[in-house]
Design a protein around this motif. Structure first.
Motif, PDB file in Angstrom:
ATOM      1  N   VAL A 157      -1.878   6.260   4.819  1.00  0.00           N
ATOM      2  CA  VAL A 157      -2.283   6.037   6.146  1.00  0.00           C
ATOM      3  C   VAL A 157      -3.427   5.382   6.033  1.00  0.00           C
ATOM      4  O   VAL A 157      -4.408   6.274   5.757  1.00  0.00           O
ATOM      5  N   VAL A 158      -3.891   4.118   6.403  1.00  0.00           N
ATOM      6  CA  VAL A 158      -5.349   3.610   6.239  1.00  0.00           C
ATOM      7  C   VAL A 158      -5.485   2.971   7.526  1.00  0.00           C
ATOM      8  O   VAL A 158      -5.181   1.730   7.759  1.00  0.00           O
ATOM      9  N   ALA A 176     -14.582  10.237   2.602  1.00  0.00           N
ATOM     10  CA  ALA A 176     -14.747   9.265   3.678  1.00  0.00           C
ATOM     11  C   ALA A 176     -15.165   8.006   3.241  1.00  0.00           C
ATOM     12  O   ALA A 176     -15.617   7.687   2.467  1.00  0.00           O
ATOM     13  N   TYR A 177     -14.451   6.915   3.852  1.00  0.00           N
ATOM     14  CA  TYR A 177     -14.878   5.461   3.563  1.00  0.00           C
ATOM     15  C   TYR A 177     -15.527   4.781   4.583  1.00  0.00           C
ATOM     16  O   TYR A 177     -15.967   3.556   4.633  1.00  0.00           O
ATOM     17  N   GLY A 289     -10.854   8.609   6.675  1.00  0.00           N
ATOM     18  CA  GLY A 289     -10.241   8.697   5.335  1.00  0.00           C
ATOM     19  C   GLY A 289      -9.045   8.136   5.190  1.00  0.00           C
ATOM     20  O   GLY A 289      -8.299   8.037   6.207  1.00  0.00           O
ATOM     21  N   VAL A 290      -8.397   7.984   4.008  1.00  0.00           N
ATOM     22  CA  VAL A 290      -7.122   7.614   3.627  1.00  0.00           C
ATOM     23  C   VAL A 290      -6.395   8.828   3.676  1.00  0.00           C
ATOM     24  O   VAL A 290      -6.671   9.872   3.065  1.00  0.00           O
ATOM     25  N   ALA A 291      -5.312   9.140   4.712  1.00  0.00           N
ATOM     26  CA  ALA A 291      -4.512  10.111   4.754  1.00  0.00           C
ATOM     27  C   ALA A 291      -3.016  10.118   3.759  1.00  0.00           C
ATOM     28  O   ALA A 291      -2.599   8.819   3.673  1.00  0.00           O
ATOM     29  N   ALA A 292      -2.754  11.072   3.236  1.00  0.00           N
ATOM     30  CA  ALA A 292      -1.547  11.411   2.396  1.00  0.00           C
ATOM     31  C   ALA A 292      -0.852  12.547   2.812  1.00  0.00           C
ATOM     32  O   ALA A 292      -1.342  13.390   3.523  1.00  0.00           O
TER      33      ALA A 292
END
Length: 343
Positions: A157-158, A176-177, A289-292
């Motif tokens: 999820v982005v 973190a992005y 953040g990118v979630a996985a």
């Protein structure tokens, strides 16, 4: 690895009331598109017959000693079960927004999804699969981001998703992005001055499952912010909504008096509608953040590897190129991405 594409063509057509109307139309059809491929050409069945994002058994999150929730796994290019599933399928399945201007929205002129988050998804696909277009985009409402990962409907999820201790119990995050924070959006001529007692008695909209809603629940400042408040039922999805753009539409219709959301999202909405503005200062510091899925450690480490390269290069980094293309006009002054924190 080739640079992520910046699709900026026609974005200016979204500005102002016309842009808001176009986005509202997109919001209205989100229910029809939710968790379905967003482009017909991406709707192939999975090559191995498995559900997207299937990974090894989940491991417990480290939320019990959560002091730095943005700390993540160290970067790695090693393949594991999650990466192998993506490669076998030949597509990265990404949960994104299609209603957040500048972050993830559909360009009405081209029909393509575009924005800061979309650029990052394409960079992930480029690294893992060697092609930034090998992506199945799936529209995921804010309140279904975690469920989409847990049910293997998406690999990542982005979607301007804040890293916090509570969510670490349910999903895994990359480093973190982007740095953001909660802020209030209201009409320019309103008496709202920020996240303070000027909200007393006002109807305030937030998104279900968002950090904005949690902030209101912790300190409402006398605002009415729940659809069921003090035992009095209210219209469903009026004050707490599935998608953040719904709050802007309700604000424009006079159904609510203010919105609490990430300043990064609110800045995009203020750029579309000249009658609203951010009020006061942001009152939290949060990191996207990118979630996985929990247990997809190889995928998280690979995302962190991509983010390392994405940040590299100073003013010429791909991160800064994407920031200048999408966010600088609405969120000026950002000089660099947040530095990664590893555990």
């Amino acid at each position: 690895m080739t640079g992520a594409r910046i699709r900026r063509t026609g974005a200016g057509a979204l500005r102002g009331w016309g842009g808001v109307t176009a986005m509202a139309v997109a919001c209205a059809v989100t229910a029809l598109l939710t968790l379905l491929p967003l482009a017909h050409r991406d709707a192939e069945s999975f090559g191995d017959g498995t559900s997207p994002g299937a990974v090894a058994a989940a491991v417990p999150a480290r939320a019990e000693d959560c002091e730095r929730p943005e700390a993540s796994l160290r970067p790695s290019t090693a393949d594991g079960p999650a990466i192998e599933k993506i490669k076998a399928r030949g597509k990265l399945v990404a949960g994104v927004d299609q209603n957040s201007y500048l972050w993830g929205s559909r360009n009405p002129a081209t029909g393509e999804l575009e924005g800061f988050d979309i650029d990052l998804v394409r960079a992930l696909a480029d690294d893992i699969l060697g092609d930034p277009d090998k992506v199945i985009f799936r529209a995921v409402p804010t309140n279904q981001r975690i469920l989409a990962l847990q049910e293997d409907r998406v690999d990542v999820v982005v979607r301007t998703m804040t890293i916090n201790c509570s969510r670490l119990k349910d999903v895994a995050f990359s480093t973190a992005y982007f740095e953001a924070g909660q802020q209030v959006l209201a009409a320019k001529d309103s008496g709202v001055t920020g996240f303070d007692d000027s909200l007393k008695g006002l109807r305030v909209c937030s998104t279900e499952g968002s950090t904005a809603f949690e902030a209101l629940r912790a300190q409402p400042h006398g605002a009415v912010f729940e659809d069921d408040h003090d035992g009095t039922p209210r219209d469903e999805d009026l004050l707490t909504v599935p998608n953040q753009l719904d709050c802007l539409v309700r604000l424009q219709l006079g159904e609510v008096d203010a919105v609490v959301t990430d300043n990064a999202l609110a800045a995009g909405q203020a750029a579309q509608d000249p009658t609203v503005e951010l009020k006061g200062e942001r009152f939290t510091t949060e990191y996207y953040g990118v979630a996985a899925k929990l247990g997809a450690d190889d995928l998280v480490a690979r995302v962190n590897h991509v983010l390392e390269e994405y940040r590299a290069g100073g003013a010429d980094s791909r991160w800064m190129v994407s920031y200048r293309a999408w966010l600088e006009s609405a969120l000026p002054g950002v000089k660099a991405p947040p530095a990664p924190v590893y555990r």
